[in-house]
Design a protein around this motif. Structure first.
Motif, short mmCIF file in Angstrom:
data_model
loop_
_atom_site.label_atom_id
_atom_site.label_comp_id
_atom_site.label_asym_id
_atom_site.label_seq_id
_atom_site.Cartn_x
_atom_site.Cartn_y
_atom_site.Cartn_z
N SER A 37 18.25 -27.73 -35.76
CA SER A 37 17.02 -27.66 -34.98
C SER A 37 17.30 -27.02 -33.62
CB SER A 37 16.44 -29.06 -34.77
OG SER A 37 17.30 -29.82 -33.92
N SER A 38 16.25 -26.58 -32.99
CA SER A 38 16.32 -26.02 -31.64
C SER A 38 15.19 -26.67 -30.84
CB SER A 38 16.16 -24.50 -31.69
OG SER A 38 16.08 -23.95 -30.39
N VAL A 39 15.55 -27.60 -29.95
CA VAL A 39 14.56 -28.39 -29.22
C VAL A 39 14.72 -28.15 -27.73
CG1 VAL A 39 13.71 -30.71 -28.72
CG2 VAL A 39 14.54 -30.16 -31.01
N LEU A 40 13.61 -27.91 -27.05
CA LEU A 40 13.65 -27.75 -25.60
C LEU A 40 12.42 -28.41 -24.98
CD1 LEU A 40 15.25 -26.40 -23.24
CD2 LEU A 40 13.56 -24.56 -23.34
N GLY A 41 12.67 -29.34 -24.05
CA GLY A 41 11.60 -29.97 -23.29
C GLY A 41 11.55 -29.41 -21.89
N ILE A 42 10.35 -29.26 -21.36
CA ILE A 42 10.16 -28.77 -19.99
C ILE A 42 9.57 -29.90 -19.17
CG2 ILE A 42 9.15 -26.99 -18.52
CD1 ILE A 42 8.79 -25.25 -20.99
N TYR A 43 10.27 -30.30 -18.12
CA TYR A 43 9.86 -31.42 -17.28
C TYR A 43 9.71 -30.94 -15.84
CZ TYR A 43 10.42 -34.98 -20.83
OH TYR A 43 10.25 -35.75 -21.95
N ILE A 357 4.19 -27.14 -27.78
CA ILE A 357 3.16 -28.15 -27.54
C ILE A 357 3.10 -28.50 -26.05
CG2 ILE A 357 2.30 -30.44 -28.14
CD1 ILE A 357 3.98 -30.35 -30.65
N ASP A 358 1.92 -28.39 -25.48
CA ASP A 358 1.73 -28.82 -24.10
C ASP A 358 1.40 -30.31 -24.08
OD1 ASP A 358 1.63 -28.46 -21.37
OD2 ASP A 358 -0.49 -27.91 -21.33
N GLU A 359 2.03 -31.05 -23.19
CA GLU A 359 1.81 -32.48 -23.02
C GLU A 359 1.98 -33.24 -24.34
OE1 GLU A 359 -1.82 -33.29 -20.99
OE2 GLU A 359 -1.34 -32.03 -19.28
N LEU A 360 3.15 -33.08 -24.92
CA LEU A 360 3.46 -33.77 -26.17
C LEU A 360 3.30 -35.28 -26.04
CD1 LEU A 360 4.58 -33.91 -29.07
CD2 LEU A 360 6.89 -33.79 -28.08
N ASP A 361 3.58 -35.81 -24.87
CA ASP A 361 3.57 -37.26 -24.67
C ASP A 361 2.17 -37.84 -24.46
OD1 ASP A 361 3.47 -35.79 -22.26
OD2 ASP A 361 4.00 -37.56 -21.11
N HIS A 389 5.66 -35.42 -19.37
CA HIS A 389 5.93 -36.16 -18.14
C HIS A 389 6.74 -37.42 -18.43
CE1 HIS A 389 2.23 -33.88 -17.04
NE2 HIS A 389 2.90 -33.72 -15.91
N ASN A 390 6.64 -37.91 -19.67
CA ASN A 390 7.34 -39.12 -20.03
C ASN A 390 8.84 -38.86 -20.13
OD1 ASN A 390 8.47 -41.29 -21.75
ND2 ASN A 390 6.35 -41.93 -21.92
N LEU A 391 9.63 -39.64 -19.40
CA LEU A 391 11.07 -39.38 -19.29
C LEU A 391 11.88 -39.97 -20.44
CD1 LEU A 391 11.62 -39.91 -15.45
CD2 LEU A 391 10.98 -37.85 -16.70
N ARG A 392 11.22 -40.55 -21.43
CA ARG A 392 11.95 -41.12 -22.57
C ARG A 392 12.82 -40.06 -23.25
NH1 ARG A 392 14.61 -45.02 -25.37
NH2 ARG A 392 14.16 -44.96 -27.59
#
Length: 467
Positions: A37-43, A357-361, A389-392
Motif C-alpha cells: 500500500s501507499s498511504v499518506l496523511g496530510i495534517y 479523501i478530504d477530512e477522512l476523520d 485533524h484527528n491525530l490518531r
C-alpha cells in the motif's frame, strides 16, 4: 483501450499558486512498489493548505477527463496571482518495465470563460534516467505550432497533411469547448486511431501513454472532496463512491447519489448498480460496525410522469437482524464509512487504485479510524491520500506516511525530522507545535489571552446592543 497489463501509481502532486499555497509538493511513499500500500496523511492547522491538495486533484481529474472546465475552479488560483500550476507525477508499470510520467497544467482566470488552460505538458523519463523528456507541450497562445517539440509532431503526422489538419482542428475545438487539448475528445480519437492502425508509428508509445493516463483518471482515481462530507453531514444525500468490475475489467465507476430524506426513485440501471454496491459493502461492513447491514426497502416499480418505469425504495440500516431503520438515522460517521467503503474495498486489493479523501476523520470514531488506516497500511495494495485533524493516525502510521502543512506558503508541506522509532509520533507533533525544532513552523501561534479578551469584548458589545 485494453490496459490490463498496465498499472499506474501516483508519485507526487505539486502545487503553485493554488488557494493559499504559493508552492508545495507532496510525495506518496512506496509509490514504486506494486505489492504494498501507499498511504499518506496530510495534517496541519486550519486554513494551512490541506484541502488545497484534494481540490487540485479534483481539478486535474476534470482536465484529464477532457471535460469542459467549470468556471468555479478559477477560485483555486491564489489571490493576486495571474496563473496557477499543478503537476501530477506517476509511475507506470508496463509488462515488467516501469517509467515515470508527469503532467503539468498551467491555468489562469478569464473574464469570459472564468478559467482557461494556458499550457499543458507531458514529460516521460525512464526508470534509471533522471532526465525528463518533453514529448508534448500545448500552448494556448502559440498560433504557429499545433504542439511542440516539432520532432514529435512530425513523428505523429508522418507526412500526412490530413493528420496535421485533424490535430489543428482538435486544438481549435479544445479552445472552443474550453477543455484540455491533450486529453480532449477530438485528440483522444486521433490517438486511438494511431494505436489501432499505426503500430509502427514512432508516436505509438506516446499515444498509448496519453490514453492510459486518461484511463487511469476514468477508472482508478477517486477524489472525495469536502462537498461529499457536507452532503452527509446535512443528511440529505448519501454519495456512494463505487467501482464495479466484470472479471478483470471495470464495468462502471463513479459516485451514486442516493437521497436520504425518504423514499426515492432510481432507474433500472442505477438500481442494479446500487444492489451491487451494497452486496460488496455488506461483505465488510459488519466487521467494522458489528452486526450492521445495509438493505433496501423496496416499494416496487412506479411510473414517472413521462411514462418511464423506475424503482421506488429506501435505504435501511439493520443491526443484528433486528428492526430496520432508515439509513438517515445512523450517525454521520457510519454514513461516511458507508459512502467510501466500496472504493476502499477495491483500493485494498488493486495497486492501481488511488483514493484521495478530504477530512477522512469527519464524524468517525478515532479508534475506528486508526484501525482502518492500520489495516489498509499493513495489508492493502492500493493508494490512500487523506487530510485529517484527528491525530490518531499518528499513532498508527510511520513518519514517512504523514506530511504536515506549515505556516510558510512557499514551502507548504514537510515531513517531520529527528523522530526516532521509539518516540510517540503524536506527542512529537504536539511538541513541535509548541516548541518548534522543525525546518518550518508548523503552527501559526495563537494567544489564549488575546482570544479570551476578544470574547469578552464581543460579549460587552452584545450586551450593549441589547440595551
Amino acid at each position: 483501450m485494453g490496459n490490463s497489463s498496465l498499472i499506474a501509481r501516483l508519485k507526487s502532486v505539486t502545487l503553485k499558486n493554488i488557494k493559499n499555497v504559493g508552492y508545495g509538493r507532496i510525495e506518496l511513499p512506496d509509490a514504486e512498489k506494486t505489492d504494498e500500500s501507499s498511504v499518506l496523511g496530510i495534517y496541519g492547522q486550519n486554513g494551512s493548505g490541506k484541502t488545497a491538495v484534494i481540490d487540485a486533484l479534483e481539478f486535474i481529474q476534470q482536465v484529464i477527463l477532457g471535460e469542459k472546465i467549470d468556471s468555479k475552479y478559477s477560485e483555486l488560483i491564489k489571490s493576486n496571482e495571474e496563473e496557477a500550476v499543478i503537476a501530477l507525477e506517476m509511475i507506470v508499470f508496463d509488462a515488467g518495465e516501469s517509467y515515470g510520467t508527469e503532467y503539468v497544467v498551467a491555468f489562469a482566470r478569464d473574464p469570459e470563460l472564468g478559467i482557461v488552460i494556458n499550457q499543458e505538458t507531458i514529460y516521460r523519463k525512464t526508470e534509471n534516467d533522471s532526465r525528463k523528456i518533453n514529448f508534448i507541450t500545448y500552448k494556448r497562445d502559440d498560433r504557429n505550432n499545433v504542439f511542440t517539440p516539432a520532432i514529435h509532431l512530425e513523428e505523429l503526422v508522418e507526412g500526412n497533411q490530413d493528420m496535421r489538419m485533424d490535430l489543428l482542428v482538435a486544438k481549435r475545438l479544445s479552445e472552443k469547448n474550453n477543455c484540455s487539448y491533450i486529453f480532449g475528445e477530438a485528440s483522444r480519437e486521433l490517438f486511438r486511431n494511431i494505436i489501432k492502425d499505426h503500430k509502427n508509428n514512432k508516436y505509438y508509445q506516446y499515444a498509448r501513454l496519453i490514453l492510459f493516463m486518461w484511463h487511469y483518471i476514468v477508472a482508478d482515481l477517486f477524489v472525495i472532496s469536502d462537498t461529499h462530507s457536507g452532503m452527509i453531514s446535512a443528511k440529505v444525500i448519501l454519495p456512494m463512491a463505487f467501482r464495479l468490475e466484470d472479471g478483470e475489467h471495470m464495468r462502471a465507476k463513479g459516485s451514486l447519489a442516493v437521497p436520504m430524506t425518504g423514499p426515492t426513485e432510481l432507474s433500472d440501471k442505477e438500481y442494479d448498480v446500487l444492489r451491487h454496491i451494497l452486496e460488496e459493502i455488506n461483505t465488510v461492513l459488519y466487521t467494522i460496525i458489528p452486526g450492521l447491514e445495509i438493505g433496501i426497502k423496496d416499494y416496487g416499480p412506479v411510473l414517472r410522469d413521462n411514462g418511464e418505469q423506475v424503482n421506488r425504495f429506501e435505504l435501511i440500516s439493520i443491526r443484528d437482524k433486528g428492526i430496520p431503520i432508515p439509513i438517515r438515522m445512523e450517525s454521520e460517521g457510519i454514513i461516511k464509512i458507508i459512502s467510501i467503503l466500496n472504493a476502499l474495498i477495491h483500493a485494498y486489493s488493486n495497486p492501481s487504485i488511488c483514493i484521495a479523501i478530504d477530512e477522512l476523520d469527519s464524524g468517525i470514531f478515532e479508534y475506528m479510524l486508526g484501525e482502518l488506516l492500520d489495516i489498509f497500511h499493513e495489508n492493502g495494495k492500493g493508494q490512500l491520500l487523506f487530510t485529517s485533524h484527528n491525530l490518531r493516525a499518528l499513532e498508527m502510521l510511520n513518519v514517512e506516511n504523514v506530511v504536515f502543512s506549515t505556516s510558510n506558503e512557499n514551502k507548504r508541506y514537510i515531513h517531520m525530522t529527528n523522530i526516532r522509532e521509539t518516540n510517540n509520533f503524536r506527542n512529537a507533533y504536539i511538541r513541535a507545535i509548541t516548541l518548534g525544532g522543525q525546518s518550518e513552523t508548523l503552527y501559526s501561534e495563537t494567544d489564549s489571552l488575546k482570544i479570551a479578551r476578544a470574547f469578552r469584548k464581543a460579549g460587552r458589545k452584545l450586551r450593549g446592543s441589547d440595551g
